[in-house]
Design a protein around this motif. Sequence first.
Motif: not given
Length: 1059
Positions: A138-166
């Motif tokens: 249920d996306a109306r509930a509070r998201p799992n913070t650990a999961a959000v941080e995990h994916y945010r770190r991954l996306v930011e690292r990819l962008v930092e290394r000039r790799i486009k996230p799809i």
Amino acid sequence: MLNRLSALPLPCIWLWLVLVVWGPDTVASSHGSGRRLWQQPSGNPSPHAESLLHDTFPPGFFWATGTSAFQTEGAWDRDGKGPSIWDIHTHFTDGGENADVASDSYNRWEDDVEALEYLGVTAYSFSLSWSRLFPDGDARARPNTAAVEHYRRLVERLVERRIKPIVTLFHWDLPQELQRRYGGWKNESMVGLFEEYAAFCFRTFGKEVKHWLTMHNPYLVAVQGYGTGLHAPGEKGEDLSVPLMVAHNLIRAHAKAWHTYHTQFGPTQRGEVSLVLGSHWVIPQRGQATEANLELCQRSMESVLGWFANPIFGDGDYPASMKSQHGDLLPTFTPEEKAWVRKTADFFALSFGPNNLRLSRSLIQYGQNLSPDLRSILHWIQLEYGDLRVLVAEAGWFSEVAVETEDTVAIYLMKRFINQVLQAIKIDGVQVFGYTAWSLVDGFEWNYGYSLRRGLFYIDFSQPNRTRVPKTTAQYYRRVISDNGFPGDQSAQEIRGRFPCDFHWGVSDSTLQFMDPHLYSWNLTGDGGLHVVSEVWVKTREPQCSDYPAIQSHVKLFASTGATHYRFGLNWSLILPQGDLSTVNTEALRYYRCFLTKLREQNLEAVITLYYPTHTAPFLGLPEPLHASGGWLNESTVDAFQDYAALCYRELGSWVQYWITINEPNRLVDVFSNVEQQHQATHHLLLAHAKAWRLYEREHAREQGALVSMALHADWAQPANPFLESHTEAAQRLLLFELGRFLDPILDTAHLERGEQGSFPREVKAYLEQRALVSGLPLSPLPSFSESEQKLIKGTLGFIALNHFTTRLASPYPHAQSAQPNLQQQQRPTHGCLLFSDPNWSSSGLGQALVPWGLREVLGWVKQRYGGALPVIVTASGVDDPALVEDSLRKRYLSSYLQEALKARQLDGVNLQGFYVWKLQDRHAPQFGLFASTQHRSKPKASVAAYRDIIQRGGFPGDNSTQSCRSSESRGSCAVCAQILENKPLLVFGACLLVAVVMLGVVLTMILRLRERSRGERRRRKRGRGVSVCAVPPRVRCGPWQRVPTVQCVTDKLRVVRR
């Protein structure tokens, strides 16, 4: 020569590689236009005729790889993650394998980023775990913070290394709670729930993520998850109503997410949204493009790809074929829904891999064949839905677990798929903007668990550290990315130049066919051979060369090619039926003499092969008594061959300047059943050649002046995997077995010490000794030469004769045959190499690969090992072509192979002195012949004119002018002789007629002269009546005192009185 195409041991994966490459077509985007793709005629004689395109991809092309969350993340119950339907499915199904840890990418995501940097990719496709972000879905509930941080770190690292996230929102791992509460995708409530989840992801990660994929291959979700039950949630439907409804909800969920993005987030984030659709590809069975078969192919594509693509990229509704097939079971879109669903994708994302091909086997029961042809799918999408931008979101194949990092087969499949995309871009005009090699790392392969691997990086799942080790496919993909495709090789560029005037332009054949007084029956025993009918003789008169009308037509056929040298074989068993000199077939020898005489009359040279093995049972081309006594396993055959050679030298040597003792002995030995027999036959064949060579040198060389050699099959061997030293060693070992085993005992090699000369290659001996040791044998089965035999064999080559046709890929023979079941029943070859062909090479109907540069490579290898003192002649080279007249494949073969021959001569310094095309004429169906069979009136094929043109120009001159040589002048005069010979009957008739006319004229003249003389005498009689006849001139009187004249005068008078 046909034996060079004998079946090679291939991994069963290659059976999929029946790849159909279609030519360019104009783009049309009306519904159903895709069926035109199957209607296009193939201008090439082979489906692979133009396989590999050398070019680069457009600037900015997305080079990507991908993973899915469930397959690689692991940590299935850590940091607040909820269970997904796949967690439950794997925990409660047989087999015991699950993805609880998998590749552990949740904890080792930084290792994954390092792997991406190693590859040099510009994009990375991965999925979010819905149940990790929202444990209950249920996306109306509070998201799992650990999961959000995990994916945010991954996306930011990819962008930092000039790799486009799809980023993919849903890759099959639906939260289990949604399945329990709503029944999963069967419930239309999932449409709204998915839209809320998508909106959260857009809002949370959309600033960095510009390419979104709502779902991955919904076809498999509907069919495998809710139809067959092979995928989670594992429901098996009694009918198609459930999968059809699931698909309907998936399409609407995607459309709702797309509208949400473009109304709420698109204006500021400026990203793109699509979904990944999977597909197979089919072709009409046996290439029969009938209207019925075309319709079946079109329906097959519409039932998979069109099922989802037509509502979104087409007219907003399901294909008409699905409506007629499923009737009321198929859900319907209202007019408003059609408009709402239509065009809800910013680009087309395609998944192409083994999952769809496996499932689609059930769809080919109506005259279709599956084909892994990515180019054709892309072209079909273009024809069906218009000029869309396309992302190949998943492409790749699987490997067996046993291959670990040495995934050689996967390299060639990757090469093929990527090149097909390049062809779609450059030839068909499809706007493909990215390619995703699947997948980055080994992971959990759904219902196959860990039994198959698809990663570019190998992971040992028994080790807790899950280290990423690059496979050879990773190294290959890295090279392709660095090159941005397949740039042209400088060595592949054509050069300009001519071969010398004394170059052998030849045609090569097997044994000649001739007429004799025996009566034969054909195919009596089903072996396709001719058998003498005993005690039946055809009555003949005293033999003459004119008895063989086929000789003149045969020579005329050859002469029309423009070639200068004709190579053919003698029939040993025909000349000496008993194998010794006790019975000599003088008729056969007379035939050969007549043939050689005709060649000489036209100033054409003969190259004769003494022994042309048939390589087939029962006698291998040997006289039957010799074969019965052991053939080449019996040393007596060596002496018998020497006697046979002596007879041929004596009877035919006056017409021959080049002799081949044995044709392809290196292939003949392969017919023997075990290793010991193969080596024994090799030993005797070398001795037989050497004795025949020494005999000619001793008794005939000074008088006849010919050169003697033996012809070896000389295909090039290329390492199958260029990144593995073991494959390089295997290719070198194969060359040593094929060539070095026969040439090393004869020729000095630069790399050997003096004590090692005159023997088999030391690498061959070392390999066989090691193999014998592993097998528990005391010694290597390879025989050794005595000192006298070494002296006999040494130097017995007047030139190096090589038969070259193709290039083969070589790899070490697999030790674990269980990984490749099709190899279990095949005997391991002596050289210990597994041979196959690159499916990206052009190939003929019989499977012969066209690899022109292989000829240059093998010529260079021979020069490097044996030096350049001896001349080298390519005594046979050709390709099969099924075309009756327009044999375009053979034309390209001749041009490209002769180009490489010219490079070898001019650039590499190879002492190349001849090239012989195999062969003159087909026996039955169109294959290797320059001319059609007699059944087709010996029609010249297009390659005859192409070859003759190259000969006349002497190669490839810059100005395309004709080569001027003294030999050409003499051959020009012989062309007049040829015209005379061609019209010989008419000329003889004309000569006879002329003689008759002359004789008639002479007779008439003589008759007229006799008549004139008779008339003259009658006139003189009339004038001479009453006049004295005297022997003196007129006005001179006869005197009585002139004694002699008086007597003469009286005598004359008496004669007159008597008359």
